[in-house]
Scaffold this motif. Structure first.
Motif, PDB file in Angstrom:
ATOM      1  N   ASN A 130       0.810  -1.217   0.000  1.00  0.00           N
ATOM      2  CA  ASN A 130       0.000   0.000   0.000  1.00  0.00           C
ATOM      3  C   ASN A 130       0.843   1.267   0.000  1.00  0.00           C
ATOM      4  OD1 ASN A 130      -2.522  -1.417   0.030  1.00  0.00           O
ATOM      5  ND2 ASN A 130      -2.125  -1.882   2.172  1.00  0.00           N
ATOM      6  N   ALA A 131       2.027   1.196  -0.626  1.00  0.00           N
ATOM      7  CA  ALA A 131       2.880   2.376  -0.758  1.00  0.00           C
ATOM      8  C   ALA A 131       2.160   3.443  -1.581  1.00  0.00           C
ATOM      9  CB  ALA A 131       4.207   2.002  -1.404  1.00  0.00           C
ATOM     10  N   LEU A 132       2.460   4.674  -1.289  1.00  0.00           N
ATOM     11  CA  LEU A 132       1.710   5.803  -1.827  1.00  0.00           C
ATOM     12  C   LEU A 132       2.338   6.348  -3.100  1.00  0.00           C
ATOM     13  CD1 LEU A 132       1.330   7.629   1.601  1.00  0.00           C
ATOM     14  CD2 LEU A 132      -0.458   6.313   0.437  1.00  0.00           C
ATOM     15  N   ASP A 133       1.576   6.342  -4.187  1.00  0.00           N
ATOM     16  CA  ASP A 133       1.950   7.093  -5.373  1.00  0.00           C
ATOM     17  C   ASP A 133       0.907   8.192  -5.577  1.00  0.00           C
ATOM     18  OD1 ASP A 133      -0.300   5.801  -6.393  1.00  0.00           O
ATOM     19  OD2 ASP A 133       0.808   4.546  -7.804  1.00  0.00           O
ATOM     20  N   GLU A 134       1.065   8.986  -6.615  1.00  0.00           N
ATOM     21  CA  GLU A 134       0.180  10.150  -6.786  1.00  0.00           C
ATOM     22  C   GLU A 134      -1.279   9.735  -6.939  1.00  0.00           C
ATOM     23  OE1 GLU A 134       0.101  14.408  -9.160  1.00  0.00           O
ATOM     24  OE2 GLU A 134       1.416  12.803  -9.881  1.00  0.00           O
ATOM     25  N   GLU A 135      -1.522   8.673  -7.697  1.00  0.00           N
ATOM     26  CA  GLU A 135      -2.893   8.203  -7.905  1.00  0.00           C
ATOM     27  C   GLU A 135      -3.531   7.754  -6.593  1.00  0.00           C
ATOM     28  OE1 GLU A 135      -5.304   4.740 -10.440  1.00  0.00           O
ATOM     29  OE2 GLU A 135      -3.184   5.142 -10.847  1.00  0.00           O
ATOM     30  N   MET A 136      -2.723   7.084  -5.763  1.00  0.00           N
ATOM     31  CA  MET A 136      -3.252   6.588  -4.496  1.00  0.00           C
ATOM     32  C   MET A 136      -3.506   7.745  -3.528  1.00  0.00           C
ATOM     33  SD  MET A 136      -1.980   3.324  -2.370  1.00  0.00           S
ATOM     34  CE  MET A 136      -2.945   2.638  -1.025  1.00  0.00           C
ATOM     35  N   ILE A 137      -2.627   8.732  -3.529  1.00  0.00           N
ATOM     36  CA  ILE A 137      -2.836   9.914  -2.695  1.00  0.00           C
ATOM     37  C   ILE A 137      -4.163  10.573  -3.048  1.00  0.00           C
ATOM     38  CG2 ILE A 137      -2.013  12.279  -2.328  1.00  0.00           C
ATOM     39  CD1 ILE A 137       0.852  11.105  -2.427  1.00  0.00           C
ATOM     40  N   GLU A 138      -4.409  10.741  -4.336  1.00  0.00           N
ATOM     41  CA  GLU A 138      -5.666  11.347  -4.783  1.00  0.00           C
ATOM     42  C   GLU A 138      -6.856  10.489  -4.386  1.00  0.00           C
ATOM     43  OE1 GLU A 138      -5.128  11.818  -8.964  1.00  0.00           O
ATOM     44  OE2 GLU A 138      -3.751  13.535  -8.774  1.00  0.00           O
ATOM     45  N   ALA A 139      -6.703   9.164  -4.470  1.00  0.00           N
ATOM     46  CA  ALA A 139      -7.807   8.259  -4.138  1.00  0.00           C
ATOM     47  C   ALA A 139      -8.123   8.288  -2.643  1.00  0.00           C
ATOM     48  CB  ALA A 139      -7.474   6.841  -4.585  1.00  0.00           C
ATOM     49  N   ILE A 140      -7.092   8.400  -1.810  1.00  0.00           N
ATOM     50  CA  ILE A 140      -7.320   8.461  -0.361  1.00  0.00           C
ATOM     51  C   ILE A 140      -8.073   9.737   0.000  1.00  0.00           C
ATOM     52  CG2 ILE A 140      -6.171   8.726   1.873  1.00  0.00           C
ATOM     53  CD1 ILE A 140      -3.929   6.893   0.732  1.00  0.00           C
ATOM     54  N   ILE A 141      -7.654  10.849  -0.580  1.00  0.00           N
ATOM     55  CA  ILE A 141      -8.341  12.111  -0.312  1.00  0.00           C
ATOM     56  C   ILE A 141      -9.790  12.036  -0.780  1.00  0.00           C
ATOM     57  CG2 ILE A 141      -8.419  14.571  -0.872  1.00  0.00           C
ATOM     58  CD1 ILE A 141      -5.334  14.442  -1.122  1.00  0.00           C
ATOM     59  N   ALA A 142      -9.997  11.484  -1.967  1.00  0.00           N
ATOM     60  CA  ALA A 142     -11.363  11.363  -2.503  1.00  0.00           C
ATOM     61  C   ALA A 142     -12.228  10.480  -1.607  1.00  0.00           C
ATOM     62  CB  ALA A 142     -11.321  10.799  -3.922  1.00  0.00           C
ATOM     63  N   ALA A 143     -11.644   9.398  -1.078  1.00  0.00           N
ATOM     64  CA  ALA A 143     -12.399   8.518  -0.180  1.00  0.00           C
ATOM     65  C   ALA A 143     -12.792   9.260   1.087  1.00  0.00           C
ATOM     66  CB  ALA A 143     -11.567   7.286   0.155  1.00  0.00           C
ATOM     67  N   GLY A 144     -11.860  10.028   1.648  1.00  0.00           N
ATOM     68  CA  GLY A 144     -12.181  10.805   2.836  1.00  0.00           C
ATOM     69  C   GLY A 144     -13.282  11.813   2.582  1.00  0.00           C
ATOM     70  N   GLN A 145     -13.226  12.469   1.445  1.00  0.00           N
ATOM     71  CA  GLN A 145     -14.255  13.455   1.100  1.00  0.00           C
ATOM     72  C   GLN A 145     -15.617  12.782   0.892  1.00  0.00           C
ATOM     73  OE1 GLN A 145     -12.301  15.162  -2.321  1.00  0.00           O
ATOM     74  NE2 GLN A 145     -11.344  16.783  -1.115  1.00  0.00           N
ATOM     75  N   GLU A 146     -15.596  11.615   0.263  1.00  0.00           N
ATOM     76  CA  GLU A 146     -16.852  10.880   0.060  1.00  0.00           C
ATOM     77  C   GLU A 146     -17.477  10.496   1.387  1.00  0.00           C
ATOM     78  OE1 GLU A 146     -18.221   6.424  -1.182  1.00  0.00           O
ATOM     79  OE2 GLU A 146     -16.697   7.340  -2.473  1.00  0.00           O
ATOM     80  N   VAL A 147     -16.660   9.950   2.278  1.00  0.00           N
ATOM     81  CA  VAL A 147     -17.163   9.533   3.586  1.00  0.00           C
ATOM     82  C   VAL A 147     -17.682  10.737   4.379  1.00  0.00           C
ATOM     83  CG1 VAL A 147     -16.460   8.585   5.816  1.00  0.00           C
ATOM     84  CG2 VAL A 147     -15.760   7.455   3.703  1.00  0.00           C
ATOM     85  N   ALA A 148     -16.969  11.850   4.279  1.00  0.00           N
ATOM     86  CA  ALA A 148     -17.382  13.053   5.007  1.00  0.00           C
ATOM     87  C   ALA A 148     -18.759  13.531   4.565  1.00  0.00           C
ATOM     88  CB  ALA A 148     -16.353  14.159   4.817  1.00  0.00           C
ATOM     89  N   ALA A 149     -19.076  13.322   3.297  1.00  0.00           N
ATOM     90  CA  ALA A 149     -20.368  13.770   2.755  1.00  0.00           C
ATOM     91  C   ALA A 149     -21.471  12.736   2.938  1.00  0.00           C
ATOM     92  CB  ALA A 149     -20.217  14.096   1.269  1.00  0.00           C
ATOM     93  N   SER A 150     -21.130  11.550   3.442  1.00  0.00           N
ATOM     94  CA  SER A 150     -22.102  10.477   3.605  1.00  0.00           C
ATOM     95  C   SER A 150     -22.799  10.589   4.957  1.00  0.00           C
ATOM     96  CB  SER A 150     -21.406   9.114   3.504  1.00  0.00           C
ATOM     97  OG  SER A 150     -20.687   8.823   4.696  1.00  0.00           O
ATOM     98  N   ASP A 151     -23.724   9.650   5.207  1.00  0.00           N
ATOM     99  CA  ASP A 151     -24.391   9.616   6.511  1.00  0.00           C
ATOM    100  C   ASP A 151     -23.759   8.574   7.433  1.00  0.00           C
ATOM    101  OD1 ASP A 151     -25.229   7.309   5.303  1.00  0.00           O
ATOM    102  OD2 ASP A 151     -27.382   7.672   5.601  1.00  0.00           O
ATOM    103  N   ALA A 152     -22.530   8.163   7.128  1.00  0.00           N
ATOM    104  CA  ALA A 152     -21.828   7.206   7.989  1.00  0.00           C
ATOM    105  C   ALA A 152     -21.675   7.780   9.392  1.00  0.00           C
ATOM    106  CB  ALA A 152     -20.460   6.878   7.404  1.00  0.00           C
ATOM    107  N   ARG A 153     -21.689   6.912  10.371  1.00  0.00           N
ATOM    108  CA  ARG A 153     -21.568   7.338  11.766  1.00  0.00           C
ATOM    109  C   ARG A 153     -20.214   6.985  12.369  1.00  0.00           C
ATOM    110  NH1 ARG A 153     -27.636   5.296  13.625  1.00  0.00           N
ATOM    111  NH2 ARG A 153     -28.770   6.607  12.125  1.00  0.00           N
ATOM    112  N   ALA A 154     -19.431   6.185  11.647  1.00  0.00           N
ATOM    113  CA  ALA A 154     -18.068   5.830  12.050  1.00  0.00           C
ATOM    114  C   ALA A 154     -17.356   5.312  10.814  1.00  0.00           C
ATOM    115  CB  ALA A 154     -18.067   4.785  13.164  1.00  0.00           C
ATOM    116  N   VAL A 155     -16.028   5.323  10.857  1.00  0.00           N
ATOM    117  CA  VAL A 155     -15.215   4.894   9.724  1.00  0.00           C
ATOM    118  C   VAL A 155     -14.155   3.920  10.213  1.00  0.00           C
ATOM    119  CG1 VAL A 155     -13.732   5.630   7.818  1.00  0.00           C
ATOM    120  CG2 VAL A 155     -15.507   7.181   8.681  1.00  0.00           C
TER     121      VAL A 155
END
Length: 261
Positions: A24-49
């Motif tokens: 799971n070493a970080l390249d540019e694509e993975m960095i972008e994907a992690i940020i996008a996942a965090g943003q998606e979760v933040a906008a969801s109705d999830a109660r924990a991650v």
């Protein structure tokens, strides 16, 4: 193949780093994907991650092949431009989890080095396998922690421990990391334990949990006592008598699990 996967079940978001062949070493694509996942979760109705890594490691840090590519770019813009609130993209891979409005639990196993450790630091709670290894590894490459580490590490570690780990880039075992405050607890199955804890949190008042995370962040920000006390009162005022709080009280009195919808 997606380098990060996101799924939802029973009000819990599951975010998994999915580059197992590279630990799971970080390249540019993975960095972008992690940020996008965090943003998606933040906008969801999830109660924990629950934040985890697939394969043999949580995250071994920056992919050194990717580092060579970054070095050919305009470094001043790449590093100094604030593209995500107060952070650049490298820092946001950790800070995005602090911006997620609900608790984030990192399940750590194998290697958790450099940028991987800083991602875990962005979580509210860190649960690790007893044989996990952690490292503030940037000094190995002639660098300093620059993915949120200097905003997050001083909140957890004594100054001498922070300096030792930063200056030496040494790897430390999970038991030592727990004693120093880098970890919340150890578990033979960190993912299972993270799921258990997320389930407990997801059963609590969603509005109170979000208020608690906001309030803790504000209290840790260095605000003065008067400002913290005022913010505490303001947050409480928004909870008292509202539907979530009334359901929490009713469930307690009726000795049943609460139903927050």
């Amino acid at each position: 193949m997606a380098k990060v996967t996101t799924g939802y079940k029973d009000h819990i978001a599951y975010v998994t780093l999915a580059r197992p062949d590279k630990h799971n070493a970080l390249d540019e694509e993975m960095i972008e994907a992690i940020i996008a996942a965090g943003q998606e979760v933040a906008a969801s109705d999830a109660r924990a991650v629950v934040l985890a890594g697939s394969g043999k490691s949580f995250c071994a840090g920056l992919d050194m092949a990717a580092l060579a590519g970054f070095a050919q770019r305009d470094l001043s813009t790449l590093v100094m431009e604030r593209t995500h609130h107060d952070a650049n993209a490298f820092q946001e891979v950790a800070m995005v989890w602090r911006r997620v409005p609900v608790p984030v639990i990192a399940a750590i196993h194998g290697a958790c080095f450099g940028g991987g450790l800083q991602i875990a630091l962005g979580a509210d709670i860190r649960i690790a396998h007893p044989e996990a290894q952690l490292s503030v590894m940037e000094m190995k490459w002639g660098l300093i922690p620059d993915m949120g580490g200097m905003a997050l590490l001083p909140r957890l570690l004594r100054s001498d421990v922070l300096r030792r780990l930063t200056y030496t880039a040494e790897k430390v075992g999970a038991q030592q990391a727990l004693g120093w405050g880098l970890l919340s607890e150890l578990a033979d199955s960190p993912l299972t334990r993270a799921q258990e804890l997320a389930t407990v949190i997801a059963a609590k008042s969603p509005s109170a949990i979000r208020a608690a995370k906001r309030m803790i962040a504000f209290a840790e920000s260095g605000a003065g006592q008067a400002d913290v006390l005022l913010a505490e009162s303001a947050e409480q005022l928004e909870l008292i008598g509202k539907p979530d709080q009334m359901e929490a009280v009713a469930a307690q009195l009726q000795k049943r699990p609460p139903d927050f919808g």
